[in-house]
Design a protein around this motif. Structure first.
Motif, PDB file in Angstrom:
ATOM      1  N   MET A  49      42.751  33.660  44.158  1.00 17.44           N
ATOM      2  CA  MET A  49      44.071  34.087  44.618  1.00 17.44           C
ATOM      3  C   MET A  49      44.019  35.507  45.179  1.00 17.44           C
ATOM      4  O   MET A  49      44.688  35.822  46.170  1.00 17.44           O
ATOM      5  N   THR A  50      43.213  36.358  44.565  1.00 17.11           N
ATOM      6  CA  THR A  50      43.060  37.727  45.081  1.00 17.11           C
ATOM      7  C   THR A  50      42.463  37.706  46.480  1.00 17.11           C
ATOM      8  O   THR A  50      42.903  38.446  47.378  1.00 17.11           O
ATOM      9  N   TYR A  53      52.088  31.241  43.003  1.00 17.53           N
ATOM     10  CA  TYR A  53      51.249  30.995  41.821  1.00 17.53           C
ATOM     11  C   TYR A  53      51.329  32.159  40.850  1.00 17.53           C
ATOM     12  O   TYR A  53      51.546  31.967  39.643  1.00 17.53           O
ATOM     13  N   LYS A  80      45.033  36.528  49.066  1.00 18.86           N
ATOM     14  CA  LYS A  80      46.021  37.558  49.395  1.00 18.86           C
ATOM     15  C   LYS A  80      45.436  38.652  50.284  1.00 18.86           C
ATOM     16  O   LYS A  80      46.146  39.251  51.094  1.00 18.86           O
ATOM     17  N   PRO A 131      49.260  31.789  46.881  1.00 19.93           N
ATOM     18  CA  PRO A 131      48.960  32.849  45.902  1.00 19.93           C
ATOM     19  C   PRO A 131      50.200  33.595  45.421  1.00 19.93           C
ATOM     20  O   PRO A 131      50.293  33.961  44.246  1.00 19.93           O
TER      21      PRO A 131
END
Length: 398
Positions: free
Chosen positions: A50-51, A88, A54, A85
């Motif tokens: 997810m990082t 989430y 983004k 992301p």
């Protein structure tokens, strides 16, 4: 543009692409957030993913996906990658913020998943979901139209912007930009309206599941409740040292020891919320409880709080009318006085299907007359169950 039939086809197809990407990202975020909440390993694996999603620029996503997939689904994929992301992370934080005390209440009363989700988890999710939606909806349209400009699929707003750039049509650029702004605002309002309806919806409650046997809490009889040689220490202080007691079926027991003597701890051990350091608890597989705190769903009515454990709204209303004023039945519990809230918690415990009932200071906040009514109600609803009451006001003649 408004007078051309092709304009509405272009708007419709772009709206379909961006909406599809948004809702696909929303569904994926919900699924992954639930998985991460239930399985810490999943959260650990997904965190760097997810990082990365983004941090990578939208243009990089768009170009790579254009090479791999072509332009047809480019806007859908880019919107999905942008929304996933953000939602989430917000949904996972919302799930983590659920009140652990309320989750313990749900465990004691064996509430089904439907009741837990709608009336315990959903209120905790509300601020996080709104924050994620507002952030994602704007980014979704920006990134989706940018992907259409890069991929220029047929009949798309991005194609219109690209052609306006090629022909130096400044008016066309402003016109398509105005269309994107209007569509973004309307789409955001529509999605947030759906979210409001979702949070305002109060579905009927399911009936609590039948209690099963537990390997750590042996069932030695239909209603016998017994603890043997229980020892419990907390931060170096011994609360119980090889304590034993048994409680016969159908009897009422009153614990009147001073504050700090371990009455609440004992009830939590009997309810299965605290595991002793040593000793054994033998109990039927189901109990109900009035906790030291009210542990009510604050945003919902007294009737809804009792319906959570009965699965029957009319039965809940009839039971509450014995202790609570009619005008208070449908008010949110946060608007009720302390004594009223205590009565709601008491009715919830007594109306639940259970083999034994644990009542921790059930008469707090009640005047003498209301306390008498509450005692009569407990006797009426005991129905052969073992009842253990911890309270400063109980007399041996109860």
């Amino acid at each position: 543009m408004l007078g051309q039939g092709s304009f509405y086809l272009i708007v419709g197809k772009s709206l379909l692409r961006i909406a599809s990407g948004f809702f696909a990202g929303f569904a994926g975020a919900v699924f992954l957030a639930v998985c991460s909440r239930r399985m810490p390993l999943a959260e650990e694996i997904l965190s760097p993913v997810m990082t990365l999603m983004k941090a990578v620029p939208v243009a990089s996503f768009a170009v790579l996906l254009l090479i791999w997939w072509g332009s047809s689904f480019l806007a859908v994929a880019v919107c999905f990658m942008v929304v996933l992301p953000n939602l989430y992370i917000n949904l996972l934080e919302g799930l983590k913020s659920s009140d652990t005390r309320m989750l313990e209440m749900a465990k004691v009363f064996r509430l089904p998943f439907r009741n837990r989700f709608f009336y315990l988890c959903r209120p905790a999710l509300k601020p996080f979901l709104y924050s994620g939606l507002k952030l994602s909806l704007g980014m979704c349209w920006k990134s989706g139209v940018a992907a259409e400009v890069i991929g220029t699929p047929d009949f798309s707003i991005g194609e219109g912007l690209y052609l306006s750039k090629v022909y130096l049509d400044t008016a066309g650029i402003f016109a398509w930009t105005a269309v994107v702004i209007m569509l973004s605002v309307l789409f955001e309002k529509a999605v947030l309206w759906l979210a409001e309806r979702f949070f305002a919806w109060e579905p009927a409650c399911g009936r609590p599941r039948e209690a099963g046997r537990s390997s750590t809490r042996n069932n030695t009889g239909p209603a016998l409740l017994e603890i043997r040689n229980v020892t419990l220490a907390y931060e170096g202080h011994v609360v119980w040292d090889r304590f034993s007691a048994s409680y016969a079926a159908g009897e009422t027991y009153c614990l009147t020891e001073p504050s700090g003597s371990g009455k609440t701890t004992l009830l939590c051990i009997l309810a299965g919320l605290i595991r002793p350091d040593a000793g054994e608890v033998a109990a039927p597989p189901s109990c109900s409880m009035v906790f030291q705190e009210d542990r009510l769903c604050e945003d919902y009515s007294a009737v809804k709080n009792v319906e959570l454990v009965t699965g029957d709204r009319e039965k809940a209303r009839e039971a509450l009318e014995k202790l609570l004023e009619k005008e208070a039945l449908d008010r949110p519990c946060r608007q009720l006085s302390g004594g009223m809230r205590r009565r709601v918690a008491l009715v919830r415990a007594m109306e639940a299907q259970s083999a034994y009932v644990l009542l921790d200071e059930p008469f707090a906040g009640m005047d003498s007359e209301t306390r008498k009514r509450a005692k009569r109600y407990i006797r009426e609803k005991q129905a052969g169950r073992t009842v253990i009451i911890a309270d400063h006001f109980i007399m041996p003649s109860f």
